[in-house]
Motif scaffolding. Structure first.
Motif, PDB file in Angstrom:
ATOM      1  N   PHE A   1      85.313  24.030  -8.041  1.00 39.38           N
ATOM      2  CA  PHE A   1      86.559  24.004  -8.538  1.00 39.38           C
ATOM      3  C   PHE A   1      86.827  24.582 -10.099  1.00 39.38           C
ATOM      4  O   PHE A   1      87.653  25.342 -10.256  1.00 39.38           O
ATOM      5  CB  PHE A   1      87.367  22.455  -8.750  1.00 39.38           C
ATOM      6  N   LEU A   2      85.687  24.412 -10.813  1.00 40.09           N
ATOM      7  CA  LEU A   2      85.941  25.181 -12.236  1.00 40.09           C
ATOM      8  C   LEU A   2      85.992  26.619 -11.978  1.00 40.09           C
ATOM      9  O   LEU A   2      86.290  27.501 -12.862  1.00 40.09           O
ATOM     10  CB  LEU A   2      84.828  24.747 -12.955  1.00 40.09           C
ATOM     11  N   ILE A   3      85.042  27.275 -10.923  1.00 35.74           N
ATOM     12  CA  ILE A   3      84.739  28.490 -10.591  1.00 35.74           C
ATOM     13  C   ILE A   3      86.110  29.118 -10.162  1.00 35.74           C
ATOM     14  O   ILE A   3      86.761  29.920 -10.521  1.00 35.74           O
ATOM     15  CB  ILE A   3      83.535  28.903  -9.797  1.00 35.74           C
ATOM     16  N   SER A   4      86.707  28.470  -9.093  1.00 32.52           N
ATOM     17  CA  SER A   4      87.902  28.842  -8.283  1.00 32.52           C
ATOM     18  C   SER A   4      88.188  27.770  -7.334  1.00 32.52           C
ATOM     19  O   SER A   4      87.395  27.458  -6.424  1.00 32.52           O
ATOM     20  CB  SER A   4      87.876  30.153  -7.587  1.00 32.52           C
ATOM     21  N   PRO A   5      89.374  27.200  -7.286  1.00 32.70           N
ATOM     22  CA  PRO A   5      89.688  26.260  -6.371  1.00 32.70           C
ATOM     23  C   PRO A   5      89.683  26.586  -4.953  1.00 32.70           C
ATOM     24  O   PRO A   5      89.789  26.030  -3.953  1.00 32.70           O
ATOM     25  CB  PRO A   5      91.180  25.676  -6.795  1.00 32.70           C
ATOM     26  N   LEU A   6      89.838  27.958  -4.788  1.00 31.20           N
ATOM     27  CA  LEU A   6      89.584  28.548  -3.191  1.00 31.20           C
ATOM     28  C   LEU A   6      88.582  28.180  -2.585  1.00 31.20           C
ATOM     29  O   LEU A   6      88.632  28.200  -1.504  1.00 31.20           O
ATOM     30  CB  LEU A   6      89.850  30.174  -3.610  1.00 31.20           C
ATOM     31  N   PHE A   7      87.502  27.833  -3.254  1.00 35.55           N
ATOM     32  CA  PHE A   7      86.037  27.558  -2.588  1.00 35.55           C
ATOM     33  C   PHE A   7      86.167  26.147  -2.043  1.00 35.55           C
ATOM     34  O   PHE A   7      85.287  25.813  -1.322  1.00 35.55           O
ATOM     35  CB  PHE A   7      85.125  27.563  -3.360  1.00 35.55           C
ATOM     36  N   LEU A   8      87.353  25.614  -2.217  1.00 41.10           N
ATOM     37  CA  LEU A   8      87.615  23.978  -1.656  1.00 41.10           C
ATOM     38  C   LEU A   8      88.766  23.842  -0.932  1.00 41.10           C
ATOM     39  O   LEU A   8      89.744  24.653  -1.104  1.00 41.10           O
ATOM     40  CB  LEU A   8      87.595  23.212  -2.780  1.00 41.10           C
ATOM     41  N   PRO A   9      88.817  22.795  -0.123  1.00 37.84           N
ATOM     42  CA  PRO A   9      87.347  22.046   0.614  1.00 37.84           C
ATOM     43  C   PRO A   9      86.910  22.967   1.662  1.00 37.84           C
ATOM     44  O   PRO A   9      85.799  22.635   1.842  1.00 37.84           O
ATOM     45  CB  PRO A   9      88.045  20.946   0.972  1.00 37.84           C
ATOM     46  N   GLY A  10      87.447  23.768   2.365  1.00 33.64           N
ATOM     47  CA  GLY A  10      87.170  24.194   3.640  1.00 33.64           C
ATOM     48  C   GLY A  10      85.611  24.926   3.526  1.00 33.64           C
ATOM     49  O   GLY A  10      84.785  24.679   4.436  1.00 33.64           O
ATOM     50  N   PRO A  11      85.428  26.142   2.536  1.00 36.23           N
ATOM     51  CA  PRO A  11      84.237  26.715   2.473  1.00 36.23           C
ATOM     52  C   PRO A  11      83.003  25.852   2.238  1.00 36.23           C
ATOM     53  O   PRO A  11      82.096  25.890   3.007  1.00 36.23           O
ATOM     54  CB  PRO A  11      84.565  27.689   1.366  1.00 36.23           C
ATOM     55  N   LEU A  12      83.363  24.715   1.414  1.00 37.36           N
ATOM     56  CA  LEU A  12      82.246  24.101   1.182  1.00 37.36           C
ATOM     57  C   LEU A  12      81.907  22.964   2.271  1.00 37.36           C
ATOM     58  O   LEU A  12      80.565  22.793   2.462  1.00 37.36           O
ATOM     59  CB  LEU A  12      82.384  23.164  -0.209  1.00 37.36           C
ATOM     60  N   ILE A  13      82.740  22.529   2.985  1.00 32.41           N
ATOM     61  CA  ILE A  13      82.634  21.440   4.078  1.00 32.41           C
ATOM     62  C   ILE A  13      81.819  22.403   5.162  1.00 32.41           C
ATOM     63  O   ILE A  13      80.816  21.807   5.723  1.00 32.41           O
ATOM     64  CB  ILE A  13      84.074  21.024   4.625  1.00 32.41           C
ATOM     65  N   LEU A  14      82.094  23.775   5.493  1.00 33.69           N
ATOM     66  CA  LEU A  14      81.403  24.474   6.298  1.00 33.69           C
ATOM     67  C   LEU A  14      80.043  24.606   5.877  1.00 33.69           C
ATOM     68  O   LEU A  14      79.137  24.753   6.820  1.00 33.69           O
ATOM     69  CB  LEU A  14      82.394  25.916   6.542  1.00 33.69           C
ATOM     70  N   ASN A  15      79.887  24.892   4.634  1.00 33.00           N
ATOM     71  CA  ASN A  15      78.452  24.984   4.355  1.00 33.00           C
ATOM     72  C   ASN A  15      77.665  23.643   4.327  1.00 33.00           C
ATOM     73  O   ASN A  15      76.444  23.664   4.632  1.00 33.00           O
ATOM     74  CB  ASN A  15      78.197  25.481   2.811  1.00 33.00           C
ATOM     75  N   ALA A  16      78.439  22.491   4.306  1.00 34.60           N
ATOM     76  CA  ALA A  16      77.784  21.210   4.476  1.00 34.60           C
ATOM     77  C   ALA A  16      77.422  20.843   5.837  1.00 34.60           C
ATOM     78  O   ALA A  16      76.455  20.115   5.977  1.00 34.60           O
ATOM     79  CB  ALA A  16      78.658  20.182   3.796  1.00 34.60           C
ATOM     80  N   VAL A  17      78.129  21.495   6.651  1.00 36.36           N
ATOM     81  CA  VAL A  17      77.757  21.282   8.132  1.00 36.36           C
ATOM     82  C   VAL A  17      76.448  21.987   8.418  1.00 36.36           C
ATOM     83  O   VAL A  17      75.478  21.355   9.012  1.00 36.36           O
ATOM     84  CB  VAL A  17      78.915  21.838   9.145  1.00 36.36           C
ATOM     85  N   ILE A  18      76.189  23.101   7.918  1.00 38.85           N
ATOM     86  CA  ILE A  18      74.967  23.940   8.014  1.00 38.85           C
ATOM     87  C   ILE A  18      73.862  22.981   7.431  1.00 38.85           C
ATOM     88  O   ILE A  18      72.783  23.010   8.006  1.00 38.85           O
ATOM     89  CB  ILE A  18      75.147  25.246   7.321  1.00 38.85           C
ATOM     90  N   LEU A  19      74.289  22.459   6.371  1.00 37.21           N
ATOM     91  CA  LEU A  19      72.961  21.834   5.393  1.00 37.21           C
ATOM     92  C   LEU A  19      72.857  20.593   6.241  1.00 37.21           C
ATOM     93  O   LEU A  19      71.419  20.156   6.489  1.00 37.21           O
ATOM     94  CB  LEU A  19      73.637  21.173   4.190  1.00 37.21           C
ATOM     95  N   THR A  20      73.674  19.730   6.684  1.00 36.18           N
ATOM     96  CA  THR A  20      73.197  18.440   7.479  1.00 36.18           C
ATOM     97  C   THR A  20      72.537  18.624   8.850  1.00 36.18           C
ATOM     98  O   THR A  20      71.944  17.911   9.035  1.00 36.18           O
ATOM     99  CB  THR A  20      74.635  17.706   7.682  1.00 36.18           C
ATOM    100  N   VAL A  21      72.835  19.946   9.545  1.00 40.30           N
ATOM    101  CA  VAL A  21      72.051  20.160  10.669  1.00 40.30           C
ATOM    102  C   VAL A  21      70.480  20.289  10.362  1.00 40.30           C
ATOM    103  O   VAL A  21      69.863  19.672  11.004  1.00 40.30           O
ATOM    104  CB  VAL A  21      72.829  21.216  11.264  1.00 40.30           C
ATOM    105  N   LEU A  22      70.656  21.105   9.432  1.00 44.44           N
ATOM    106  CA  LEU A  22      69.120  21.341   8.717  1.00 44.44           C
ATOM    107  C   LEU A  22      68.359  19.965   8.306  1.00 44.44           C
ATOM    108  O   LEU A  22      67.040  19.831   8.586  1.00 44.44           O
ATOM    109  CB  LEU A  22      69.057  22.267   7.681  1.00 44.44           C
ATOM    110  N   MET A  23      69.057  19.180   7.807  1.00 52.51           N
ATOM    111  CA  MET A  23      68.461  17.873   7.223  1.00 52.51           C
ATOM    112  C   MET A  23      68.034  16.875   8.495  1.00 52.51           C
ATOM    113  O   MET A  23      67.154  15.967   8.299  1.00 52.51           O
ATOM    114  CB  MET A  23      69.376  17.312   6.177  1.00 52.51           C
ATOM    115  N   LEU A  24      69.105  17.044   9.294  1.00 57.24           N
ATOM    116  CA  LEU A  24      68.851  16.139  10.533  1.00 57.24           C
ATOM    117  C   LEU A  24      67.556  16.348  11.302  1.00 57.24           C
ATOM    118  O   LEU A  24      66.889  15.709  11.595  1.00 57.24           O
ATOM    119  CB  LEU A  24      70.007  16.126  11.448  1.00 57.24           C
TER     120      LEU A  24
END
Length: 243
Positions: free
Chosen positions: A39-62
Protein backbone atom coordinates in the motif's frame (compact mmCIF):
# COMPACT_ATOMS: atom_id res chain seq x y z
CA UNK A 1 2.69 0.02 -17.04
CA UNK A 2 2.44 3.81 -17.25
CA UNK A 3 1.25 4.29 -13.66
CA UNK A 4 3.81 1.92 -12.06
CA UNK A 5 7.58 2.48 -12.24
CA UNK A 6 10.32 -0.15 -12.41
CA UNK A 7 11.42 0.89 -8.92
CA UNK A 8 7.93 0.27 -7.56
CA UNK A 9 7.86 -3.17 -9.20
CA UNK A 10 11.24 -4.03 -7.67
CA UNK A 11 10.14 -2.84 -4.23
CA UNK A 12 6.86 -4.75 -4.56
CA UNK A 13 8.78 -7.96 -5.30
CA UNK A 14 10.88 -7.42 -2.19
CA UNK A 15 7.76 -6.80 -0.08
CA UNK A 16 6.14 -9.98 -1.37
CA UNK A 17 9.38 -11.93 -0.89
CA UNK A 18 9.48 -10.88 2.77
CA UNK A 19 5.82 -11.76 3.36
CA UNK A 20 6.06 -15.10 1.55
CA UNK A 21 9.12 -16.04 3.58
CA UNK A 22 7.34 -15.13 6.81
CA UNK A 23 4.27 -17.14 5.86
CA UNK A 24 6.40 -20.14 4.91
CA UNK A 25 7.87 -20.06 8.42
CA UNK A 26 4.91 -19.05 10.60
CA UNK A 27 1.85 -20.13 8.57
CA UNK A 28 0.71 -16.58 7.81
CA UNK A 29 2.32 -13.27 6.98
CA UNK A 30 2.11 -12.47 3.28
CA UNK A 31 -0.95 -10.36 4.01
CA UNK A 32 0.07 -8.97 7.39
CA UNK A 33 3.53 -7.88 6.22
CA UNK A 34 3.29 -7.50 2.43
CA UNK A 35 -0.08 -5.73 2.12
CA UNK A 36 0.86 -2.69 4.27
CA UNK A 37 4.20 -2.38 2.46
CA UNK A 38 2.53 -2.67 -0.94
CA UNK A 39 0.00 0.00 0.00
CA UNK A 40 2.85 2.36 0.82
CA UNK A 41 4.52 1.52 -2.53
CA UNK A 42 1.29 1.81 -4.55
CA UNK A 43 -2.34 0.89 -3.68
CA UNK A 44 -2.63 -0.58 -7.19
CA UNK A 45 -0.88 -3.73 -5.93
CA UNK A 46 -3.91 -4.41 -3.67
CA UNK A 47 -5.91 -6.48 -3.19
CA UNK A 48 -6.06 -8.57 -6.40
CA UNK A 49 -2.36 -8.94 -7.34
CA UNK A 50 -1.37 -9.87 -3.79
CA UNK A 51 -4.21 -12.38 -3.41
CA UNK A 52 -3.19 -14.02 -6.69
CA UNK A 53 0.35 -14.36 -5.34
CA UNK A 54 -1.07 -15.77 -2.11
CA UNK A 55 -2.82 -18.53 -4.09
CA UNK A 56 0.53 -19.67 -5.50
CA UNK A 57 2.15 -19.53 -2.07
CA UNK A 58 -0.58 -21.52 -0.31
CA UNK A 59 -0.45 -24.27 -2.95
CA UNK A 60 3.30 -24.59 -2.43
CA UNK A 61 2.86 -24.62 1.36
CA UNK A 62 0.12 -27.24 1.22
CA UNK A 63 2.40 -29.52 -0.76
CA UNK A 64 5.19 -29.01 1.77
CA UNK A 65 2.99 -29.50 4.91
CA UNK A 66 0.22 -31.79 3.62
CA UNK A 67 0.94 -34.61 6.10
CA UNK A 68 0.02 -32.43 9.10
CA UNK A 69 -3.37 -31.19 7.85
CA UNK A 70 -6.55 -31.94 9.86
CA UNK A 71 -9.62 -31.55 7.66
CA UNK A 72 -12.18 -31.27 10.49
CA UNK A 73 -10.96 -27.87 11.72
CA UNK A 74 -10.53 -26.50 8.19
CA UNK A 75 -14.13 -27.17 7.10
CA UNK A 76 -15.54 -24.92 9.83
CA UNK A 77 -13.31 -21.99 8.87
CA UNK A 78 -14.28 -22.47 5.22
CA UNK A 79 -17.98 -22.38 6.15
CA UNK A 80 -17.41 -19.06 7.89
CA UNK A 81 -15.37 -17.90 4.92
CA UNK A 82 -18.36 -18.24 2.62
CA UNK A 83 -20.34 -15.78 4.75
CA UNK A 84 -17.39 -13.40 4.94
CA UNK A 85 -17.01 -13.44 1.15
CA UNK A 86 -20.63 -12.47 0.55
CA UNK A 87 -20.33 -9.58 3.01
CA UNK A 88 -17.07 -8.42 1.40
CA UNK A 89 -18.66 -8.54 -2.08
CA UNK A 90 -21.56 -6.40 -0.89
CA UNK A 91 -19.08 -3.92 0.63
CA UNK A 92 -17.02 -3.70 -2.56
CA UNK A 93 -20.12 -3.11 -4.67
CA UNK A 94 -20.82 0.17 -2.85
CA UNK A 95 -17.21 1.22 -2.22
CA UNK A 96 -15.64 4.16 -4.06
CA UNK A 97 -11.85 4.51 -4.52
CA UNK A 98 -11.83 7.06 -1.67
CA UNK A 99 -13.88 4.72 0.48
CA UNK A 100 -11.46 1.88 -0.26
CA UNK A 101 -8.58 3.73 1.38
CA UNK A 102 -10.69 4.45 4.46
CA UNK A 103 -11.91 0.90 4.93
CA UNK A 104 -8.43 -0.44 4.15
CA UNK A 105 -7.00 1.66 6.97
CA UNK A 106 -9.75 0.67 9.40
CA UNK A 107 -9.40 -3.05 8.69
CA UNK A 108 -5.59 -2.96 8.85
CA UNK A 109 -5.72 -1.28 12.25
CA UNK A 110 -8.38 -3.79 13.35
CA UNK A 111 -6.00 -6.59 12.37
CA UNK A 112 -3.22 -5.00 14.42
CA UNK A 113 -5.57 -4.67 17.38
CA UNK A 114 -6.54 -8.34 17.12
CA UNK A 115 -2.86 -9.33 17.01
CA UNK A 116 -1.90 -7.41 20.16
CA UNK A 117 -5.19 -7.71 22.06
CA UNK A 118 -4.19 -10.75 24.08
CA UNK A 119 -7.25 -12.79 23.05
CA UNK A 120 -6.74 -16.56 23.22
CA UNK A 121 -9.87 -18.23 21.79
CA UNK A 122 -9.87 -22.02 21.73
CA UNK A 123 -9.78 -23.98 18.47
CA UNK A 124 -13.50 -24.89 18.50
CA UNK A 125 -16.00 -25.25 15.62
CA UNK A 126 -17.82 -22.04 16.58
CA UNK A 127 -14.65 -19.99 16.88
CA UNK A 128 -13.41 -21.45 13.61
CA UNK A 129 -16.56 -20.24 11.82
CA UNK A 130 -16.22 -16.73 13.29
CA UNK A 131 -12.51 -16.58 12.45
CA UNK A 132 -13.15 -17.83 8.92
CA UNK A 133 -15.79 -15.17 8.29
CA UNK A 134 -13.65 -12.33 9.68
CA UNK A 135 -10.55 -13.53 7.86
CA UNK A 136 -12.21 -13.80 4.46
CA UNK A 137 -13.95 -10.44 4.81
CA UNK A 138 -10.70 -8.71 5.73
CA UNK A 139 -8.69 -10.69 3.21
CA UNK A 140 -10.98 -9.89 0.28
CA UNK A 141 -10.84 -6.14 0.83
CA UNK A 142 -7.29 -5.68 2.11
CA UNK A 143 -5.48 -9.01 1.37
CA UNK A 144 -4.80 -9.19 5.14
CA UNK A 145 -6.75 -12.18 6.41
CA UNK A 146 -4.21 -13.70 8.77
CA UNK A 147 -4.92 -12.16 12.22
CA UNK A 148 -8.37 -13.74 12.92
CA UNK A 149 -7.18 -17.22 11.91
CA UNK A 150 -3.88 -16.80 13.74
CA UNK A 151 -5.80 -16.17 16.98
CA UNK A 152 -7.41 -19.62 17.03
CA UNK A 153 -4.19 -21.41 16.02
CA UNK A 154 -1.80 -19.55 18.32
CA UNK A 155 -1.47 -22.48 20.75
CA UNK A 156 -1.11 -25.21 18.12
CA UNK A 157 2.13 -26.75 16.84
CA UNK A 158 3.95 -25.45 13.78
CA UNK A 159 3.25 -28.11 11.08
CA UNK A 160 -0.49 -28.21 11.91
CA UNK A 161 -0.69 -24.42 11.81
CA UNK A 162 1.08 -24.18 8.46
CA UNK A 163 -0.97 -27.00 6.88
CA UNK A 164 -4.44 -26.00 8.13
CA UNK A 165 -3.97 -22.30 7.58
CA UNK A 166 -2.66 -22.97 4.07
CA UNK A 167 -5.71 -25.11 3.25
CA UNK A 168 -8.05 -22.38 4.51
CA UNK A 169 -6.18 -19.56 2.78
CA UNK A 170 -6.26 -21.45 -0.52
CA UNK A 171 -10.05 -21.76 -0.47
CA UNK A 172 -10.46 -18.25 0.97
CA UNK A 173 -8.28 -16.80 -1.79
CA UNK A 174 -10.46 -18.30 -4.51
CA UNK A 175 -13.56 -17.00 -2.74
CA UNK A 176 -11.97 -13.55 -2.47
CA UNK A 177 -10.95 -13.55 -6.13
CA UNK A 178 -14.53 -14.42 -7.11
CA UNK A 179 -15.85 -11.48 -5.10
CA UNK A 180 -13.22 -9.14 -6.62
CA UNK A 181 -14.07 -10.29 -10.14
CA UNK A 182 -17.80 -9.82 -9.65
CA UNK A 183 -17.31 -6.35 -8.16
CA UNK A 184 -14.91 -5.13 -10.86
CA UNK A 185 -11.72 -5.13 -8.77
CA UNK A 186 -9.96 -7.87 -10.78
CA UNK A 187 -9.02 -7.24 -14.41
CA UNK A 188 -6.14 -7.03 -16.87
CA UNK A 189 -4.24 -4.46 -14.79
CA UNK A 190 -4.33 -6.70 -11.70
CA UNK A 191 -3.27 -9.77 -13.71
CA UNK A 192 -0.35 -7.82 -15.18
CA UNK A 193 0.81 -6.64 -11.75
CA UNK A 194 0.56 -10.22 -10.49
CA UNK A 195 2.78 -11.43 -13.35
CA UNK A 196 5.33 -8.70 -12.55
CA UNK A 197 5.48 -9.62 -8.83
CA UNK A 198 5.25 -13.41 -9.15
CA UNK A 199 9.06 -13.89 -8.82
CA UNK A 200 8.91 -12.42 -5.31
CA UNK A 201 6.58 -15.10 -3.98
CA UNK A 202 8.70 -17.92 -5.43
CA UNK A 203 11.89 -16.50 -3.94
CA UNK A 204 10.21 -15.98 -0.56
CA UNK A 205 8.90 -19.55 -0.43
CA UNK A 206 12.32 -20.94 -1.33
CA UNK A 207 13.96 -18.81 1.36
CA UNK A 208 11.43 -19.94 3.98
CA UNK A 209 12.57 -23.53 3.48
CA UNK A 210 16.03 -22.50 4.62
CA UNK A 211 14.78 -20.44 7.57
CA UNK A 212 11.77 -22.45 8.82
CA UNK A 213 13.47 -23.40 12.08
CA UNK A 214 15.73 -20.36 12.35
CA UNK A 215 13.66 -17.22 11.80
CA UNK A 216 12.64 -15.65 15.16
CA UNK A 217 9.02 -14.87 14.24
CA UNK A 218 8.08 -13.60 17.72
CA UNK A 219 11.06 -11.27 17.67
CA UNK A 220 9.95 -9.80 14.34
CA UNK A 221 6.29 -9.51 15.35
CA UNK A 222 6.50 -5.97 16.83
CA UNK A 223 8.18 -4.68 13.65
CA UNK A 224 5.56 -6.33 11.42
CA UNK A 225 2.70 -4.88 13.45
CA UNK A 226 4.35 -1.44 13.46
CA UNK A 227 4.59 -1.51 9.65
CA UNK A 228 0.94 -2.54 9.42
CA UNK A 229 -0.12 0.22 11.81
CA UNK A 230 1.80 2.88 9.85
CA UNK A 231 0.17 1.76 6.60
CA UNK A 232 -3.25 1.70 8.27
CA UNK A 233 -2.88 5.26 9.53
CA UNK A 234 -1.54 6.40 6.14
CA UNK A 235 -4.57 4.88 4.39
CA UNK A 236 -6.95 6.59 6.82
CA UNK A 237 -5.24 9.96 6.34
CA UNK A 238 -5.25 9.64 2.54
CA UNK A 239 -8.88 8.62 2.55
CA UNK A 240 -9.93 11.48 4.82
CA UNK A 241 -7.94 14.08 2.88
CA UNK A 242 -9.56 12.99 -0.39
CA UNK A 243 -13.11 13.41 0.93
Amino acid sequence: MDDISLLQIALANLAILAGACLQGVAGYGIGTLSAPLLFLISPLFLPGPLILNAVILTVLMLIRNRAAMQVREVRYTIAGGLAGTVLAWLTLMVLSPKGFELIFGILILAGVALSIGGLKPALTPRNSVYAGAASTYMGTITAVGGPPIALIYQNERGPLVRANMSAFFLVASFLSLSALLLSGYLGIRELTLFALTFPGVLAGFWLSGLLVNRLPFEGLRPLILAIAAIAGVAALVRGLLSL
